[in-house]
Write a protein that holds these residues in place. Structure first.
Motif, mmCIF file in Angstrom:
data_model
loop_
_atom_site.group_PDB
_atom_site.id
_atom_site.type_symbol
_atom_site.label_atom_id
_atom_site.label_comp_id
_atom_site.label_asym_id
_atom_site.label_seq_id
_atom_site.Cartn_x
_atom_site.Cartn_y
_atom_site.Cartn_z
ATOM 1 N N GLU A 187 155.250 82.527 -102.498
ATOM 2 C CA GLU A 187 156.583 83.016 -102.163
ATOM 3 C C GLU A 187 157.713 81.968 -102.527
ATOM 4 O O GLU A 187 157.400 80.954 -103.025
ATOM 5 N N ARG A 188 159.138 82.527 -102.576
ATOM 6 C CA ARG A 188 160.026 81.628 -103.022
ATOM 7 C C ARG A 188 160.267 80.619 -102.178
ATOM 8 O O ARG A 188 160.007 80.200 -100.980
ATOM 9 N N LEU A 189 160.630 79.319 -102.882
ATOM 10 C CA LEU A 189 160.589 78.117 -102.016
ATOM 11 C C LEU A 189 161.746 78.065 -101.055
ATOM 12 O O LEU A 189 161.106 77.698 -99.732
ATOM 13 N N GLN A 190 162.741 78.674 -101.303
ATOM 14 C CA GLN A 190 163.725 78.700 -100.080
ATOM 15 C C GLN A 190 163.334 79.548 -98.979
ATOM 16 O O GLN A 190 163.524 79.261 -97.793
ATOM 17 N N LYS A 191 162.459 80.462 -99.181
ATOM 18 C CA LYS A 191 162.009 81.442 -98.080
ATOM 19 C C LYS A 191 160.983 80.675 -97.273
ATOM 20 O O LYS A 191 161.109 80.900 -96.000
ATOM 21 N N VAL A 192 160.189 79.993 -97.948
ATOM 22 C CA VAL A 192 159.179 79.154 -97.132
ATOM 23 C C VAL A 192 159.696 77.992 -96.325
ATOM 24 O O VAL A 192 159.452 77.933 -95.101
ATOM 25 N N LEU A 193 160.638 77.522 -97.017
ATOM 26 C CA LEU A 193 161.603 76.326 -96.026
ATOM 27 C C LEU A 193 162.054 77.139 -94.933
ATOM 28 O O LEU A 193 162.028 76.507 -93.623
ATOM 29 N N ALA A 194 162.651 78.353 -95.123
ATOM 30 C CA ALA A 194 163.389 79.085 -94.102
ATOM 31 C C ALA A 194 162.503 79.344 -92.906
ATOM 32 O O ALA A 194 162.629 79.078 -91.813
ATOM 33 N N VAL A 200 162.753 74.708 -91.485
ATOM 34 C CA VAL A 200 163.554 73.500 -92.109
ATOM 35 C C VAL A 200 164.913 73.405 -92.027
ATOM 36 O O VAL A 200 165.664 72.804 -91.828
ATOM 37 N N ALA A 201 165.484 74.888 -92.557
ATOM 38 C CA ALA A 201 166.729 75.097 -92.337
ATOM 39 C C ALA A 201 167.005 76.739 -92.549
ATOM 40 O O ALA A 201 165.918 77.317 -92.851
ATOM 41 N N ARG A 240 160.580 68.365 -102.877
ATOM 42 C CA ARG A 240 159.538 68.058 -103.914
ATOM 43 C C ARG A 240 158.469 68.925 -103.687
ATOM 44 O O ARG A 240 157.932 69.302 -102.535
ATOM 45 N N VAL A 241 157.688 69.563 -104.898
ATOM 46 C CA VAL A 241 156.651 70.169 -104.731
ATOM 47 C C VAL A 241 155.650 69.583 -105.495
ATOM 48 O O VAL A 241 155.612 69.265 -106.457
ATOM 49 N N ASN A 242 154.501 69.333 -104.731
ATOM 50 C CA ASN A 242 153.474 68.623 -105.278
ATOM 51 C C ASN A 242 153.738 67.193 -106.019
ATOM 52 O O ASN A 242 153.260 66.856 -107.340
ATOM 53 N N GLY A 243 154.992 66.525 -105.304
ATOM 54 C CA GLY A 243 155.388 65.177 -106.052
ATOM 55 C C GLY A 243 156.424 65.463 -106.973
ATOM 56 O O GLY A 243 157.113 64.327 -107.071
ATOM 57 N N THR A 244 156.931 66.702 -107.298
ATOM 58 C CA THR A 244 157.926 66.710 -108.254
ATOM 59 C C THR A 244 159.161 67.419 -107.758
ATOM 60 O O THR A 244 159.033 68.368 -106.996
ATOM 61 N N VAL A 245 160.420 66.849 -108.055
ATOM 62 C CA VAL A 245 161.612 67.289 -107.519
ATOM 63 C C VAL A 245 161.851 68.731 -108.108
ATOM 64 O O VAL A 245 161.776 68.856 -109.384
ATOM 65 N N VAL A 246 162.070 69.609 -107.315
ATOM 66 C CA VAL A 246 162.311 70.924 -107.607
ATOM 67 C C VAL A 246 163.648 71.520 -107.463
ATOM 68 O O VAL A 246 164.123 71.541 -106.488
ATOM 69 N N THR A 247 164.525 71.853 -108.711
ATOM 70 C CA THR A 247 165.911 72.222 -108.114
ATOM 71 C C THR A 247 166.129 73.744 -108.481
ATOM 72 O O THR A 247 167.115 74.126 -108.422
ATOM 73 N N GLU A 248 164.959 74.411 -108.904
ATOM 74 C CA GLU A 248 165.170 75.753 -109.433
ATOM 75 C C GLU A 248 164.916 76.696 -108.291
ATOM 76 O O GLU A 248 163.745 76.685 -107.480
ATOM 77 N N LEU A 249 165.755 77.459 -107.926
ATOM 78 C CA LEU A 249 165.911 78.226 -106.823
ATOM 79 C C LEU A 249 164.426 79.476 -106.876
ATOM 80 O O LEU A 249 164.051 79.742 -105.890
ATOM 81 N N GLY A 250 164.264 79.805 -108.081
ATOM 82 C CA GLY A 250 163.433 80.914 -107.920
ATOM 83 C C GLY A 250 161.876 80.314 -107.990
ATOM 84 O O GLY A 250 160.879 80.955 -107.997
ATOM 85 N N THR A 251 161.538 79.144 -107.749
ATOM 86 C CA THR A 251 160.149 78.403 -107.920
ATOM 87 C C THR A 251 159.380 79.067 -106.705
ATOM 88 O O THR A 251 159.755 79.032 -105.702
ATOM 89 N N VAL A 289 157.481 68.684 -99.514
ATOM 90 C CA VAL A 289 158.137 67.480 -98.957
ATOM 91 C C VAL A 289 159.656 67.484 -99.299
ATOM 92 O O VAL A 289 160.248 67.707 -100.059
ATOM 93 N N VAL A 290 160.217 67.373 -97.877
ATOM 94 C CA VAL A 290 161.789 67.330 -97.963
ATOM 95 C C VAL A 290 162.404 66.194 -97.672
ATOM 96 O O VAL A 290 161.978 65.732 -96.229
#
Ligand code: URA
Length: 240
Positions: free
Chosen positions: A2-9, A13-14, A29-40, A49-50
Protein backbone atom coordinates in the motif's frame (compact mmCIF):
# COMPACT_ATOMS: atom_id res chain seq x y z
CA UNK A 1 1.58 -3.37 -0.79
CA UNK A 2 0.00 0.00 0.00
CA UNK A 3 1.11 3.59 -0.39
CA UNK A 4 2.90 4.84 2.71
CA UNK A 5 0.56 7.80 3.30
CA UNK A 6 -2.45 5.48 3.10
CA UNK A 7 -0.95 3.14 5.71
CA UNK A 8 -0.13 6.05 8.05
CA UNK A 9 -3.67 7.40 7.73
CA UNK A 10 -5.20 3.97 8.20
CA UNK A 11 -3.19 3.40 11.36
CA UNK A 12 -4.47 6.68 12.76
CA UNK A 13 -1.15 8.55 12.69
CA UNK A 14 -2.72 11.50 10.85
CA UNK A 15 -5.12 12.26 8.01
CA UNK A 16 -3.90 11.28 4.55
CA UNK A 17 -3.04 14.88 3.68
CA UNK A 18 -1.15 15.37 6.95
CA UNK A 19 0.61 12.03 6.45
CA UNK A 20 1.85 13.26 3.08
CA UNK A 21 3.28 16.33 4.81
CA UNK A 22 4.97 14.11 7.44
CA UNK A 23 6.60 12.07 4.68
CA UNK A 24 7.70 15.09 2.64
CA UNK A 25 9.23 16.75 5.68
CA UNK A 26 11.45 13.71 6.31
CA UNK A 27 9.83 12.59 9.55
CA UNK A 28 9.03 9.06 8.39
CA UNK A 29 11.49 6.14 8.20
CA UNK A 30 10.84 2.79 6.56
CA UNK A 31 13.21 0.02 7.69
CA UNK A 32 15.57 2.63 9.11
CA UNK A 33 15.74 4.85 6.01
CA UNK A 34 14.07 8.27 5.75
CA UNK A 35 11.51 8.19 2.95
CA UNK A 36 10.32 11.44 1.36
CA UNK A 37 8.84 9.92 -1.80
CA UNK A 38 5.03 9.97 -1.67
CA UNK A 39 4.54 7.00 -3.98
CA UNK A 40 6.55 4.63 -1.75
CA UNK A 41 4.79 1.31 -1.25
CA UNK A 42 5.04 -0.61 2.00
CA UNK A 43 3.96 -4.07 3.09
CA UNK A 44 2.99 -5.60 6.44
CA UNK A 45 6.60 -6.57 7.24
CA UNK A 46 8.04 -3.09 6.72
CA UNK A 47 8.95 -1.24 9.92
CA UNK A 48 7.52 2.28 9.80
CA UNK A 49 8.67 4.87 12.33
CA UNK A 50 7.33 8.45 12.63
CA UNK A 51 9.38 10.91 14.69
CA UNK A 52 11.12 7.89 16.23
CA UNK A 53 7.82 6.22 17.25
CA UNK A 54 7.05 2.85 15.62
CA UNK A 55 3.71 2.61 13.83
CA UNK A 56 1.88 -0.63 14.56
CA UNK A 57 -0.27 -2.17 11.89
CA UNK A 58 -3.12 -4.22 13.24
CA UNK A 59 -5.96 -6.00 11.54
CA UNK A 60 -8.79 -3.46 11.28
CA UNK A 61 -11.81 -4.07 13.48
CA UNK A 62 -15.23 -2.37 13.35
CA UNK A 63 -17.70 -2.69 16.22
CA UNK A 64 -21.21 -1.35 16.81
CA UNK A 65 -22.08 -0.88 20.49
CA UNK A 66 -25.45 -0.13 22.03
CA UNK A 67 -24.07 2.29 24.60
CA UNK A 68 -26.08 2.29 27.81
CA UNK A 69 -26.64 5.47 29.81
CA UNK A 70 -24.11 6.33 32.54
CA UNK A 71 -21.05 5.10 30.64
CA UNK A 72 -18.43 7.49 29.29
CA UNK A 73 -17.52 7.52 25.61
CA UNK A 74 -13.78 8.14 25.88
CA UNK A 75 -11.31 5.24 25.56
CA UNK A 76 -9.63 6.08 28.88
CA UNK A 77 -11.03 7.78 31.94
CA UNK A 78 -8.65 9.50 34.33
CA UNK A 79 -11.05 8.73 37.19
CA UNK A 80 -10.91 5.02 36.34
CA UNK A 81 -14.61 4.77 35.49
CA UNK A 82 -15.86 2.08 33.16
CA UNK A 83 -15.78 3.24 29.52
CA UNK A 84 -17.46 2.13 26.31
CA UNK A 85 -14.26 0.26 25.39
CA UNK A 86 -14.57 -1.83 28.59
CA UNK A 87 -17.99 -3.00 27.40
CA UNK A 88 -16.56 -4.58 24.25
CA UNK A 89 -14.75 -7.73 25.30
CA UNK A 90 -12.42 -10.08 23.47
CA UNK A 91 -10.90 -7.54 21.06
CA UNK A 92 -7.08 -7.66 21.19
CA UNK A 93 -6.71 -4.50 19.10
CA UNK A 94 -6.75 -1.04 20.69
CA UNK A 95 -10.09 0.38 19.60
CA UNK A 96 -11.59 3.80 20.24
CA UNK A 97 -15.00 5.39 19.78
CA UNK A 98 -15.93 7.27 16.61
CA UNK A 99 -17.12 10.58 18.07
CA UNK A 100 -18.91 10.68 21.38
CA UNK A 101 -22.22 10.25 23.09
CA UNK A 102 -22.86 12.08 26.36
CA UNK A 103 -22.56 10.15 29.63
CA UNK A 104 -26.37 10.14 30.00
CA UNK A 105 -27.10 9.43 26.31
CA UNK A 106 -27.71 5.87 25.15
CA UNK A 107 -27.48 4.44 21.66
CA UNK A 108 -25.45 3.50 18.66
CA UNK A 109 -21.72 4.08 18.92
CA UNK A 110 -19.06 2.79 16.53
CA UNK A 111 -15.66 1.70 17.77
CA UNK A 112 -12.68 0.94 15.55
CA UNK A 113 -8.91 1.00 15.19
CA UNK A 114 -9.25 2.32 11.63
CA UNK A 115 -8.07 5.88 12.13
CA UNK A 116 -8.73 6.96 8.59
CA UNK A 117 -12.36 5.85 8.53
CA UNK A 118 -12.92 7.29 12.03
CA UNK A 119 -11.44 10.64 10.92
CA UNK A 120 -13.68 10.75 7.90
CA UNK A 121 -16.83 9.74 9.77
CA UNK A 122 -16.33 12.65 12.16
CA UNK A 123 -15.18 15.16 9.51
CA UNK A 124 -17.82 17.81 8.68
CA UNK A 125 -17.37 17.12 4.96
CA UNK A 126 -18.45 13.47 5.20
CA UNK A 127 -20.50 13.36 8.37
CA UNK A 128 -23.30 10.88 7.96
CA UNK A 129 -26.82 11.44 9.22
CA UNK A 130 -27.41 10.47 12.84
CA UNK A 131 -30.94 10.01 14.14
CA UNK A 132 -31.79 10.65 17.77
CA UNK A 133 -34.95 10.00 19.74
CA UNK A 134 -35.51 12.45 22.58
CA UNK A 135 -38.01 12.53 25.39
CA UNK A 136 -38.62 16.22 25.95
CA UNK A 137 -40.36 18.30 28.55
CA UNK A 138 -43.12 20.27 26.87
CA UNK A 139 -45.34 19.90 23.85
CA UNK A 140 -43.56 20.83 20.59
CA UNK A 141 -45.23 23.73 18.80
CA UNK A 142 -45.22 24.14 15.02
CA UNK A 143 -42.81 27.07 15.48
CA UNK A 144 -40.42 24.90 17.49
CA UNK A 145 -40.39 22.18 14.81
CA UNK A 146 -39.92 24.81 12.11
CA UNK A 147 -36.96 26.33 13.98
CA UNK A 148 -35.32 22.89 14.24
CA UNK A 149 -35.80 22.33 10.51
CA UNK A 150 -34.33 25.74 9.68
CA UNK A 151 -31.20 25.42 11.80
CA UNK A 152 -30.14 27.93 14.43
CA UNK A 153 -27.38 29.66 16.30
CA UNK A 154 -27.16 29.03 20.04
CA UNK A 155 -24.55 30.80 22.20
CA UNK A 156 -22.55 31.64 19.06
CA UNK A 157 -22.59 28.03 17.76
CA UNK A 158 -24.41 27.46 14.46
CA UNK A 159 -26.36 24.26 13.92
CA UNK A 160 -27.38 23.18 10.42
CA UNK A 161 -31.04 22.37 9.64
CA UNK A 162 -32.22 19.12 11.24
CA UNK A 163 -34.94 16.72 10.22
CA UNK A 164 -37.40 16.90 13.10
CA UNK A 165 -40.54 14.83 13.67
CA UNK A 166 -42.96 14.53 16.55
CA UNK A 167 -43.27 10.83 17.37
CA UNK A 168 -45.82 11.11 20.19
CA UNK A 169 -47.24 13.54 22.71
CA UNK A 170 -48.35 12.95 26.32
CA UNK A 171 -50.80 15.79 26.95
CA UNK A 172 -51.26 14.85 30.62
CA UNK A 173 -47.57 14.76 31.51
CA UNK A 174 -46.74 17.60 29.08
CA UNK A 175 -43.93 15.58 27.51
CA UNK A 176 -43.27 14.40 23.97
CA UNK A 177 -41.06 12.06 21.99
CA UNK A 178 -39.23 13.84 19.17
CA UNK A 179 -37.00 12.38 16.50
CA UNK A 180 -34.15 14.57 15.26
CA UNK A 181 -31.73 13.72 12.46
CA UNK A 182 -28.54 15.77 12.17
CA UNK A 183 -25.38 15.61 10.09
CA UNK A 184 -23.04 17.42 12.42
CA UNK A 185 -21.63 16.11 15.68
CA UNK A 186 -21.18 19.23 17.76
CA UNK A 187 -21.01 19.06 21.54
CA UNK A 188 -24.44 18.36 23.11
CA UNK A 189 -25.98 19.40 19.79
CA UNK A 190 -29.36 17.69 20.10
CA UNK A 191 -29.87 18.84 23.70
CA UNK A 192 -28.86 22.40 22.82
CA UNK A 193 -31.10 22.60 19.76
CA UNK A 194 -34.13 21.23 21.59
CA UNK A 195 -33.44 23.35 24.65
CA UNK A 196 -33.24 26.44 22.42
CA UNK A 197 -36.81 25.83 21.19
CA UNK A 198 -38.13 25.37 24.72
CA UNK A 199 -38.00 21.58 24.83
CA UNK A 200 -35.45 20.50 27.44
CA UNK A 201 -34.32 16.91 26.93
CA UNK A 202 -35.10 14.37 29.65
CA UNK A 203 -33.75 11.32 27.87
CA UNK A 204 -31.75 10.88 24.69
CA UNK A 205 -30.91 7.89 22.51
CA UNK A 206 -29.10 7.64 19.17
CA UNK A 207 -31.14 5.20 17.11
CA UNK A 208 -29.40 5.34 13.78
CA UNK A 209 -25.98 6.13 12.36
CA UNK A 210 -26.27 6.53 8.59
CA UNK A 211 -27.84 3.27 7.43
CA UNK A 212 -26.86 1.40 10.63
CA UNK A 213 -29.49 0.68 13.28
CA UNK A 214 -29.44 -0.99 16.71
CA UNK A 215 -31.68 -3.83 15.52
CA UNK A 216 -30.93 -7.04 17.42
CA UNK A 217 -28.88 -5.40 20.18
CA UNK A 218 -29.79 -4.66 23.80
CA UNK A 219 -28.14 -1.90 25.85
CA UNK A 220 -24.55 -2.91 26.63
CA UNK A 221 -24.33 -5.39 23.74
CA UNK A 222 -22.11 -5.04 20.69
CA UNK A 223 -21.42 -6.77 17.39
CA UNK A 224 -18.85 -6.68 14.61
CA UNK A 225 -19.96 -4.78 11.52
CA UNK A 226 -20.52 -6.98 8.49
CA UNK A 227 -18.01 -6.59 5.62
CA UNK A 228 -20.72 -5.03 3.45
CA UNK A 229 -21.53 -2.51 6.21
CA UNK A 230 -17.85 -1.50 6.46
CA UNK A 231 -17.75 -1.20 2.68
CA UNK A 232 -20.80 1.07 2.70
CA UNK A 233 -19.23 3.33 5.38
CA UNK A 234 -16.07 3.51 3.26
CA UNK A 235 -18.18 4.40 0.24
CA UNK A 236 -20.11 7.09 2.14
CA UNK A 237 -16.85 8.71 3.24
CA UNK A 238 -15.20 8.64 -0.18
CA UNK A 239 -12.62 5.98 0.68
CA UNK A 240 -13.74 3.75 -2.19
N1 URA B 1 -26.42 15.42 21.09
C1 URA B 1 -26.41 15.52 22.43
O1 URA B 1 -26.90 16.50 22.97
N2 URA B 1 -25.87 14.55 23.14
C2 URA B 1 -25.33 13.42 22.58
O2 URA B 1 -24.84 12.54 23.29
C3 URA B 1 -25.34 13.33 21.18
C4 URA B 1 -25.88 14.35 20.45
Amino acid sequence: MERLQKVLAHDGVASRRQSEKLIMSGRVRVNGTVVTELGTKVGVHDKIVVDGVPVTTEAPVYIMLYKPRRIISTANDEKGRKTVVDLVEGIPQRIYPVGRLDYDTAGLLLLTNDGELANRLTHPKYEVEKTYIAKVNGIPSNEAMKALRQGMTVDGETYAPAKGKIVSVDDKKKTAIVSLAIHEGKNHQVKKMLDAVGLPVEKLKREQYGFLTLKGLNAGESRHLKPEEVKELRRLTGLI
